[in-house]
Structures are given as C-alpha cells and as structure tokens.
Design an enzyme around this catalytic site. Structure first.
Site, PDB file in Angstrom:
ATOM      1  N   HIS A  40      17.517 129.339  10.579  1.00 36.75           N
ATOM      2  CA  HIS A  40      18.868 128.773  10.728  1.00 36.75           C
ATOM      3  C   HIS A  40      18.817 127.525  11.613  1.00 36.75           C
ATOM      4  O   HIS A  40      19.485 126.536  11.341  1.00 36.75           O
ATOM      5  CB  HIS A  40      19.801 129.783  11.394  1.00 36.75           C
ATOM      6  CG  HIS A  40      20.080 131.002  10.572  1.00 36.75           C
ATOM      7  ND1 HIS A  40      19.611 132.250  10.907  1.00 36.75           N
ATOM      8  CD2 HIS A  40      20.776 131.161   9.431  1.00 36.75           C
ATOM      9  CE1 HIS A  40      20.026 133.125  10.011  1.00 36.75           C
ATOM     10  NE2 HIS A  40      20.721 132.504   9.102  1.00 36.75           N
ATOM     11  N   ARG A 190      16.766 139.794   8.113  1.00 29.97           N
ATOM     12  CA  ARG A 190      16.389 141.194   7.874  1.00 29.97           C
ATOM     13  C   ARG A 190      14.973 141.509   8.339  1.00 29.97           C
ATOM     14  O   ARG A 190      14.588 142.673   8.382  1.00 29.97           O
ATOM     15  CB  ARG A 190      16.565 141.544   6.396  1.00 29.97           C
ATOM     16  CG  ARG A 190      18.035 141.565   5.985  1.00 29.97           C
ATOM     17  CD  ARG A 190      18.236 142.167   4.614  1.00 29.97           C
ATOM     18  NE  ARG A 190      19.640 142.390   4.331  1.00 29.97           N
ATOM     19  CZ  ARG A 190      20.419 141.579   3.614  1.00 29.97           C
ATOM     20  NH1 ARG A 190      19.923 140.483   3.093  1.00 29.97           N
ATOM     21  NH2 ARG A 190      21.697 141.865   3.414  1.00 29.97           N
TER      22      ARG A 190
END
Ligand code: PAF
Length: 292
Positions: A40, A190
């Site tokens: 990100h 995840r």
C-alpha cells in the site's frame, strides 16, 4: 512530511478537496481496506509522483465479501495504519463511518462484464460487483484526478479500468507494480495469517509462477506448462490451486492451449496455502519485449 489528517464525512472530504482544487492542486487517490503494508505504501508513494495531493481511504467493504468469507476477521487497526501513513506523502485519510456507505434503502448494483468474468469470479461470484460498487461510490466522493490500484490484484485493476472507461468517469487509472518481500512473496494484508511453515510454502509461489511464464515465453505448450506449475505448487505444499491461467493482459480472454511465443500475455495464479488464499501474476513477455 508528517501525519496526515483524518476525515470521516463526505462533507469534510469534499471541503478539503474543493479547497485544493481552488488552488489548482491535482489529487491522486489510493482506495484501501486498511491493514496497510509496504505494498500500500508503494501505491501512496506512486500517487505522490502523479499529483500535488494524495488521499487514502480506509474502508473494509462488506459488499465484496461473501457471507462465508472473512469480513469480520479482516484485520483492522486504524492507529497502526495512520502510523504507517506518516511520512509517505499522504495528505488526507478518508475513513467513512461504516453505516454511511450503504444506507438501509441502498438498491444499486454495478456489474462489470467480460474482464470480470472467470478467474476470481469463478471462486468469489459476487466479489467484483462489491468492488465496482464501492469504487464507484468512493470515486464519486473523492473526485480525484488519478486513482492508483496495485497490479497484484490484476483482474481487479482490469475490471476498474473497464468500469471507468465504460461509465465515462473523469479519472485516470494507474496500475502500480507488485511489491514483494525479500523472498519474492507478493505483499498482501492476508499474509499476516500465514504461520512460519505457511510463509516457507507461500514464498515458492513467485518462483514457480515465473518458471511457468518463462517456459511459455520459450515456446512450451500453455496447457502443459500451467499443468506443470500446478503440480509444482501442490508439491511445494499448497493445499489447492484455484487457477493458473494465461490471458490477454487487457481483456483477460484466456489462452488455454497452444504455443504463444511472441505474444505479450499475463499469467495469473490463485493458490491456497494453510487456509490463506494467495494471488499473484506476472507478464509472459513476448519475444519482442524480451529482446528489446
Ligand atoms: O483492493 C482492495 O483493497 C479493495 O478491493 C478496494 C479496491 C479498496 C475496494 O474495497
């Protein structure tokens, strides 16, 4: 660069963006579901290279989770996310209040066809409807000049490009290269669910995928090369391979058989490791690309 400001309402978000526009400042936007990692942050940095101001949103979108998926368990830690965004060049973080996104009377659906069919949709049939809906709503709220999506979720990026073009949305979609750890594992929120054994297995995905892409590039038959990669993944300890598929890089039309030497294609993989579903992809570079 310092800690960005948080806004939680459309009113405050629009007020800030309007103020920037009044000063002729361009805006790049990175939608996220939080649980921010290096991938990100690389999107945020890329955003800062395209525009004067950078907005990041954090919203775990219930519409893209099926009832049996991990919406409740999805990692959420706003304070940690804010700390990670400090010094990335992010100017504003939009954290919509959960109830403000989908009101009780919400009835609109958005379905992207073709490029969003198959691959992920075979395993998560309502996923892209949920993504298309929230991305449309978020883009309408932020009204950025640029929006950044990671190539890790390659089908998502392709579906958003189609959505934006088909609905004449006034925003330029920018795809960002996949960020990987030092062992080549694509960064994903995840990955935190992988234990040590899981990480050892997961880190083999990138190598097996690239070997498969290289074989196809060298002229090996597609079905054979992908079947070998699937066998390799299972032997490495993956519990299942949802797909390993060669496709056109823009339309995602599958190429299931044959020799495709020289064509620029994409290899996309989804495999399960210790209960965690991992996505990855890479270019199958055409001969012209490889030589040039
Ligand atoms: O890629 C994601 O994190 C999500 O699908 C997105 C684009 C933020 C929409 O919820």
């Amino acid at each position: 660069m310092s800690t960005p400001e948080i806004v939680r309402t459309q009113h405050d978000l629009r007020g800030q963006v309007r103020e920037w526009r009044g000063c002729d400042l361009s805006v790049a936007y990175v939608p996220t579901m939080g649980a921010l990692h290096g991938g990100h942050l690389s999107l945020v940095k890329l955003a800062g290279q395209h525009a004067h101001k950078v907005v990041v949103s954090i919203f775990v979108n219930p519409a893209q989770f099926a009832p049996d998926e991990d919406f409740e368990a999805y990692p959420r830690d706003e304070a940690a996310d804010m700390a990670r965004l400090a010094s990335t060049g992010c100017d504003l973080v939009y954290v919509p209040r959960p109830g403000s996104m989908y009101k009780a009377h919400h009835a609109t659906r958005i379905k992207v066809g073709r490029v969003a069919d198959g691959l992920e949709t075979d395993h998560r049939p309502t996923f892209f409807e949920g993504v298309a809906l929230v991305v449309t709503k978020l883009l309408n709220r932020v009204m950025p000049d640029y929006v950044i999506f990671g190539e890790k979720d390659y089908q998502q990026l392709a579906a958003i490009r189609r959505l934006v073009e088909d609905l004449d949305m006034p925003v330029k979609v920018i795809g960002a290269p996949i960020a990987r750890d030092e062992h080549g594992l694509a960064l994903s929120s995840r990955n935190v669910h992988l234990d040590e054994d899981g990480l050892v297995i997961a880190r083999q995905l990138n190598g097996i995928m690239h070997t498969c892409a290289e074989r196809i590039r060298m002229g090996h038959e597609v079905a054979r090369a992908t079947a070998q990669a699937k066998t390799g993944l299972l032997a490495a300890g993956f519990s299942g391979v949802d797909y390993i598929r060669v496709a056109d890089p823009d339309t995602l039309e599958p190429v299931l058989h044959g020799h495709v030497q020289g064509q620029p294609l994409r290899l996309l993989v989804a495999a399960r490791c210790k209960g965690v579903r991992l996505l990855d992809n890479c270019a199958v570079r055409g001969l012209a690309d490889a030589q040039g």
